[in-house]
Design a protein around this motif. Structure first.
Motif, PDB file in Angstrom:
ATOM      1  N   VAL A 251       4.828 128.980 -16.713  1.00 32.79           N
ATOM      2  CA  VAL A 251       5.153 130.329 -16.206  1.00 32.79           C
ATOM      3  C   VAL A 251       6.265 130.230 -15.242  1.00 32.79           C
ATOM      4  CG1 VAL A 251       4.323 132.428 -15.223  1.00 32.79           C
ATOM      5  CG2 VAL A 251       2.725 131.320 -16.756  1.00 32.79           C
ATOM      6  N   LEU A 252       7.362 130.963 -15.885  1.00 33.88           N
ATOM      7  CA  LEU A 252       8.198 131.222 -14.843  1.00 33.88           C
ATOM      8  C   LEU A 252       8.790 132.591 -14.799  1.00 33.88           C
ATOM      9  CD1 LEU A 252      11.085 128.294 -15.414  1.00 33.88           C
ATOM     10  CD2 LEU A 252       9.554 128.543 -13.699  1.00 33.88           C
ATOM     11  N   CYS A 253       9.106 133.205 -13.736  1.00 35.01           N
ATOM     12  CA  CYS A 253       9.198 134.829 -13.748  1.00 35.01           C
ATOM     13  C   CYS A 253      10.630 135.126 -14.064  1.00 35.01           C
ATOM     14  CB  CYS A 253       9.019 135.048 -12.245  1.00 35.01           C
ATOM     15  SG  CYS A 253      10.269 134.607 -11.102  1.00 35.01           S
ATOM     16  N   ILE A 254      10.570 136.363 -14.550  1.00 36.61           N
ATOM     17  CA  ILE A 254      12.084 136.846 -15.155  1.00 36.61           C
ATOM     18  C   ILE A 254      12.342 138.345 -14.207  1.00 36.61           C
ATOM     19  CG2 ILE A 254      11.775 136.064 -17.350  1.00 36.61           C
ATOM     20  CD1 ILE A 254      10.803 139.006 -18.176  1.00 36.61           C
ATOM     21  N   VAL A 255      11.517 138.274 -13.063  1.00 39.42           N
ATOM     22  CA  VAL A 255      11.995 139.226 -12.080  1.00 39.42           C
ATOM     23  C   VAL A 255      13.039 138.981 -11.152  1.00 39.42           C
ATOM     24  CG1 VAL A 255      10.853 140.917 -10.424  1.00 39.42           C
ATOM     25  CG2 VAL A 255       9.371 139.824 -12.411  1.00 39.42           C
TER      26      VAL A 255
ATOM     27  N   MET B 113       1.791 140.196 -16.877  1.00 37.04           N
ATOM     28  CA  MET B 113       2.096 139.757 -18.372  1.00 37.04           C
ATOM     29  C   MET B 113       3.808 140.095 -18.700  1.00 37.04           C
ATOM     30  SD  MET B 113       0.097 138.026 -20.050  1.00 37.04           S
ATOM     31  CE  MET B 113       0.448 138.398 -21.865  1.00 37.04           C
ATOM     32  N   HIS B 114       4.079 141.084 -18.357  1.00 39.08           N
ATOM     33  CA  HIS B 114       5.841 141.516 -18.731  1.00 39.08           C
ATOM     34  C   HIS B 114       6.786 141.012 -17.698  1.00 39.08           C
ATOM     35  CE1 HIS B 114       4.378 144.595 -15.817  1.00 39.08           C
ATOM     36  NE2 HIS B 114       5.722 144.675 -15.530  1.00 39.08           N
ATOM     37  N   GLU B 115       6.223 140.071 -16.595  1.00 42.57           N
ATOM     38  CA  GLU B 115       7.120 139.713 -15.661  1.00 42.57           C
ATOM     39  C   GLU B 115       7.386 138.261 -15.701  1.00 42.57           C
ATOM     40  OE1 GLU B 115       6.475 142.544 -11.976  1.00 42.57           O
ATOM     41  OE2 GLU B 115       5.136 140.810 -12.190  1.00 42.57           O
ATOM     42  N   PHE B 116       7.214 137.549 -16.942  1.00 43.05           N
ATOM     43  CA  PHE B 116       7.522 136.111 -16.854  1.00 43.05           C
ATOM     44  C   PHE B 116       7.733 135.616 -18.422  1.00 43.05           C
ATOM     45  CE2 PHE B 116       3.354 136.217 -18.856  1.00 43.05           C
ATOM     46  CZ  PHE B 116       3.271 134.998 -19.755  1.00 43.05           C
ATOM     47  N   GLU B 117       8.407 134.623 -18.447  1.00 44.01           N
ATOM     48  CA  GLU B 117       8.529 134.034 -19.768  1.00 44.01           C
ATOM     49  C   GLU B 117       7.854 132.647 -19.850  1.00 44.01           C
ATOM     50  OE1 GLU B 117      12.559 136.335 -21.169  1.00 44.01           O
ATOM     51  OE2 GLU B 117      12.566 134.507 -20.458  1.00 44.01           O
ATOM     52  N   LEU B 118       7.539 132.233 -20.808  1.00 44.87           N
ATOM     53  CA  LEU B 118       7.099 130.805 -20.916  1.00 44.87           C
ATOM     54  C   LEU B 118       8.308 129.833 -20.942  1.00 44.87           C
ATOM     55  CD1 LEU B 118       4.417 130.530 -23.631  1.00 44.87           C
ATOM     56  CD2 LEU B 118       4.437 130.157 -21.305  1.00 44.87           C
ATOM     57  N   ASP B 119       8.256 128.791 -20.233  1.00 45.18           N
ATOM     58  CA  ASP B 119       9.320 127.914 -20.122  1.00 45.18           C
ATOM     59  C   ASP B 119       8.934 126.560 -20.444  1.00 45.18           C
ATOM     60  OD1 ASP B 119      11.922 126.815 -19.017  1.00 45.18           O
ATOM     61  OD2 ASP B 119      10.417 125.652 -17.701  1.00 45.18           O
ATOM     62  N   HIS B 120       9.780 125.852 -21.194  1.00 43.59           N
ATOM     63  CA  HIS B 120       9.402 124.352 -21.557  1.00 43.59           C
ATOM     64  C   HIS B 120       9.939 123.288 -20.281  1.00 43.59           C
ATOM     65  CE1 HIS B 120       9.359 125.966 -25.798  1.00 43.59           C
ATOM     66  NE2 HIS B 120       8.359 125.316 -25.898  1.00 43.59           N
TER      67      HIS B 120
ATOM     68  N   GLN C  57       2.741 134.615 -28.631  1.00 43.55           N
ATOM     69  CA  GLN C  57       2.013 135.768 -27.899  1.00 43.55           C
ATOM     70  C   GLN C  57       0.719 134.909 -27.407  1.00 43.55           C
ATOM     71  OE1 GLN C  57       3.432 138.179 -26.502  1.00 43.55           O
ATOM     72  NE2 GLN C  57       5.215 137.630 -27.574  1.00 43.55           N
ATOM     73  N   GLU C  58       0.015 134.459 -28.178  1.00 44.73           N
ATOM     74  CA  GLU C  58      -1.317 133.685 -27.927  1.00 44.73           C
ATOM     75  C   GLU C  58      -1.087 132.772 -26.960  1.00 44.73           C
ATOM     76  OE1 GLU C  58      -3.436 134.862 -32.148  1.00 44.73           O
ATOM     77  OE2 GLU C  58      -3.114 132.942 -31.433  1.00 44.73           O
ATOM     78  N   ARG C  59       0.071 132.008 -26.977  1.00 46.72           N
ATOM     79  CA  ARG C  59       0.145 130.979 -25.976  1.00 46.72           C
ATOM     80  C   ARG C  59       0.705 131.387 -24.983  1.00 46.72           C
ATOM     81  NH1 ARG C  59       4.695 126.630 -27.107  1.00 46.72           N
ATOM     82  NH2 ARG C  59       3.298 125.244 -28.002  1.00 46.72           N
ATOM     83  N   ARG C  60       1.414 132.531 -24.696  1.00 52.02           N
ATOM     84  CA  ARG C  60       1.919 133.257 -23.427  1.00 52.02           C
ATOM     85  C   ARG C  60       0.347 133.415 -22.669  1.00 52.02           C
ATOM     86  NH1 ARG C  60       6.321 136.193 -22.036  1.00 52.02           N
ATOM     87  NH2 ARG C  60       5.014 137.938 -21.246  1.00 52.02           N
ATOM     88  N   LEU C  61      -0.425 134.203 -23.409  1.00 51.00           N
ATOM     89  CA  LEU C  61      -1.639 134.615 -22.868  1.00 51.00           C
ATOM     90  C   LEU C  61      -2.470 133.550 -22.195  1.00 51.00           C
ATOM     91  CD1 LEU C  61      -3.487 136.779 -22.020  1.00 51.00           C
ATOM     92  CD2 LEU C  61      -4.491 136.846 -24.487  1.00 51.00           C
TER      93      LEU C  61
END
Ligand SMILES: [Zn+2]
Length: 103
Positions: free
Chosen positions: A81-85, A57-64, A35-39
């Motif tokens: 950051v990559l969207c999940i929308v 904040m709720h519209e993406f996931e961290l991508d490697h 979560q801290e890395r996301r932020l």
């Protein structure tokens, strides 16, 4: 020069140590550290790295960037950051691509 020829063969045969992709066995960060890395990464640039959409904040996931299953490092520098929308859902698409599937 027989020695050179031997060396050449060894280089050409350098094995790939990566096992077959297996999503569930990824050694990913979890919980609070994630979560801290996301932020942290989202604060740096809150846009989807693929489509450029500004995401909440709720519209993406961290991508490697280089998937862990492809030998990528589990570090901030390898995350984006990559969207999940829908309809783009760039993270889902990238994951499919990382696993060698086409959409
Ligand atoms: Zn996107």
């Amino acid at each position: 020069m027989p020695r050179l020829r031997t060396l050449g063969n060894r280089v050409a045969m350098a094995p790939s140590r990566q096992p077959a992709p297996q999503r569930s066995s990824d050694r990913r960060m979890t919980g609070r550290a994630l979560q801290e890395r996301r932020l942290r990464i989202w604060s740096r640039d809150p846009h989807c790295a693929a489509c450029g959409r500004l995401v909440a904040m709720h519209e993406f996931e961290l991508d490697h960037i280089v998937a862990l299953t492809n030998g990528g490092a589990d570090m901030d520098e390898n995350c984006q950051v990559l969207c999940i929308v829908e309809p783009d859902a760039c993270h889902r698409r990238k994951t499919q691509a990382d696993l060698g599937r086409s959409t």
